[in-house]
Write a protein that holds these residues in place. Structure first.
Motif, PDB file in Angstrom:
ATOM      1  N   GLY A  79       0.836  -1.199   0.000  1.00  0.00           N
ATOM      2  CA  GLY A  79       0.000   0.000   0.000  1.00  0.00           C
ATOM      3  C   GLY A  79       0.864   1.238   0.000  1.00  0.00           C
ATOM      4  N   PRO A  80       0.498   2.223  -0.775  1.00  0.00           N
ATOM      5  CA  PRO A  80       1.340   3.420  -0.874  1.00  0.00           C
ATOM      6  C   PRO A  80       1.263   4.306   0.363  1.00  0.00           C
ATOM      7  N   ILE A  81       2.359   4.977   0.610  1.00  0.00           N
ATOM      8  CA  ILE A  81       2.406   6.094   1.548  1.00  0.00           C
ATOM      9  C   ILE A  81       2.602   7.318   0.675  1.00  0.00           C
ATOM     10  N   THR A  82       1.687   8.258   0.752  1.00  0.00           N
ATOM     11  CA  THR A  82       1.791   9.431  -0.118  1.00  0.00           C
ATOM     12  C   THR A  82       2.829  10.408   0.433  1.00  0.00           C
ATOM     13  N   LEU A  83       3.280  11.285  -0.439  1.00  0.00           N
ATOM     14  CA  LEU A  83       4.212  12.321  -0.003  1.00  0.00           C
ATOM     15  C   LEU A  83       3.550  13.227   1.030  1.00  0.00           C
ATOM     16  N   ASP A  84       2.256  13.488   0.869  1.00  0.00           N
ATOM     17  CA  ASP A  84       1.536  14.309   1.857  1.00  0.00           C
ATOM     18  C   ASP A  84       1.499  13.612   3.218  1.00  0.00           C
ATOM     19  N   GLN A  85       1.296  12.291   3.234  1.00  0.00           N
ATOM     20  CA  GLN A  85       1.296  11.559   4.504  1.00  0.00           C
ATOM     21  C   GLN A  85       2.673  11.590   5.155  1.00  0.00           C
ATOM     22  N   LEU A  86       3.727  11.444   4.363  1.00  0.00           N
ATOM     23  CA  LEU A  86       5.085  11.513   4.902  1.00  0.00           C
ATOM     24  C   LEU A  86       5.365  12.905   5.465  1.00  0.00           C
ATOM     25  N   ARG A  87       5.000  13.935   4.723  1.00  0.00           N
ATOM     26  CA  ARG A  87       5.220  15.310   5.201  1.00  0.00           C
ATOM     27  C   ARG A  87       4.411  15.587   6.470  1.00  0.00           C
ATOM     28  N   ALA A  88       3.192  15.086   6.544  1.00  0.00           N
ATOM     29  CA  ALA A  88       2.360  15.294   7.744  1.00  0.00           C
ATOM     30  C   ALA A  88       3.004  14.648   8.968  1.00  0.00           C
ATOM     31  N   ALA A  89       3.513  13.441   8.812  1.00  0.00           N
ATOM     32  CA  ALA A  89       4.183  12.771   9.937  1.00  0.00           C
ATOM     33  C   ALA A  89       5.449  13.529  10.330  1.00  0.00           C
ATOM     34  N   ALA A  90       6.187  13.996   9.340  1.00  0.00           N
ATOM     35  CA  ALA A  90       7.444  14.708   9.617  1.00  0.00           C
ATOM     36  C   ALA A  90       7.199  16.051  10.302  1.00  0.00           C
ATOM     37  N   MET A 108      14.269  11.327  13.203  1.00  0.00           N
ATOM     38  CA  MET A 108      13.765  10.348  12.246  1.00  0.00           C
ATOM     39  C   MET A 108      13.011   9.228  12.968  1.00  0.00           C
ATOM     40  N   ALA A 109      13.533   8.754  14.098  1.00  0.00           N
ATOM     41  CA  ALA A 109      12.874   7.688  14.858  1.00  0.00           C
ATOM     42  C   ALA A 109      11.488   8.143  15.322  1.00  0.00           C
ATOM     43  N   GLN A 110      11.357   9.392  15.716  1.00  0.00           N
ATOM     44  CA  GLN A 110      10.054   9.910  16.132  1.00  0.00           C
ATOM     45  C   GLN A 110       9.084   9.997  14.958  1.00  0.00           C
ATOM     46  N   VAL A 111       9.590  10.322  13.780  1.00  0.00           N
ATOM     47  CA  VAL A 111       8.737  10.351  12.586  1.00  0.00           C
ATOM     48  C   VAL A 111       8.275   8.936  12.261  1.00  0.00           C
ATOM     49  N   VAL A 112       9.157   7.954  12.389  1.00  0.00           N
ATOM     50  CA  VAL A 112       8.768   6.550  12.189  1.00  0.00           C
ATOM     51  C   VAL A 112       7.656   6.180  13.168  1.00  0.00           C
ATOM     52  N   GLU A 113       7.767   6.619  14.415  1.00  0.00           N
ATOM     53  CA  GLU A 113       6.706   6.353  15.393  1.00  0.00           C
ATOM     54  C   GLU A 113       5.389   7.000  14.962  1.00  0.00           C
ATOM     55  N   GLN A 114       5.452   8.198  14.399  1.00  0.00           N
ATOM     56  CA  GLN A 114       4.242   8.872  13.885  1.00  0.00           C
ATOM     57  C   GLN A 114       3.615   8.066  12.746  1.00  0.00           C
TER      58      GLN A 114
END
Length: 159
Positions: A79-90, A108-114
């Motif tokens: 399943g894709p992770i969109t660029l918007d979803q990645l930016r929102a988590a970051a 980065m580890a905290q973004v992975v947790e998000q």
């Protein structure tokens, strides 16, 4: 120029490691082609504050002299992770309010947790992931060349 290995898939999510003098610089990247991707990371902003600042930018993959490591966290086939979803988590993780070396890995580890909390990836052990990435990236200095594709591996801690 070496070609992309089979573990590399466009649209998947990777930890990106950049070779530096002391330890790898770390961010998260979704490749949009073999040549480029969207990178989220933090960097010291010497121009304005001398503190860590969030940045999202296009990142060369093939032919980049410093990008040496790509550790896959999530394959697009799941399943894709969109660029918007990645930016929102970051952007949900504030950059540290200092200029100390090495903060990018913890950020980065905290973004992975998000991403995990948002059910975008399944990460069984964030500390194990960080240790795995560090051990992987430290061995990849020879990939920091324009004529080599970054070394690619798949994490045992994420899917």
């Amino acid at each position: 120029m070496s070609s992309a290995p089979p573990e590399f898939t466009i649209g998947s999510l990777y930890i990106a490691g950049f070779t530096q003098a002391r330890a790898p610089h770390v961010g998260l990247i979704i490749p949009t082609s073999n040549q480029t991707g969207c990178l989220v990371h933090i960097r010291i902003d010497r121009a304005t504050s001398d503190k860590w600042a969030y940045q999202c930018r296009a990142q060369p993959i093939q032919s980049d002299m410093f990008l040496s490591s790509l550790l896959k966290l999530h394959d697009i086939s799941a399943g894709p992770i969109t660029l918007d979803q990645l930016r929102a988590a970051a952007t949900a993780v504030p950059p540290p309010d200092n200029d100390e070396f090495g903060e990018c890995e913890a950020w980065m580890a905290q973004v992975v947790e998000q991403l995990h909390a948002a059910n975008l990836i399944a990460c069984t052990d964030v500390k194990g992931l960080v240790d795995e990435f560090h051990a992987f990236a430290i061995r990849n200095r020879t990939y920091a060349r324009r004529d080599k594709f970054p070394n690619v591996a798949v994490s045992q801690f994420c899917a």
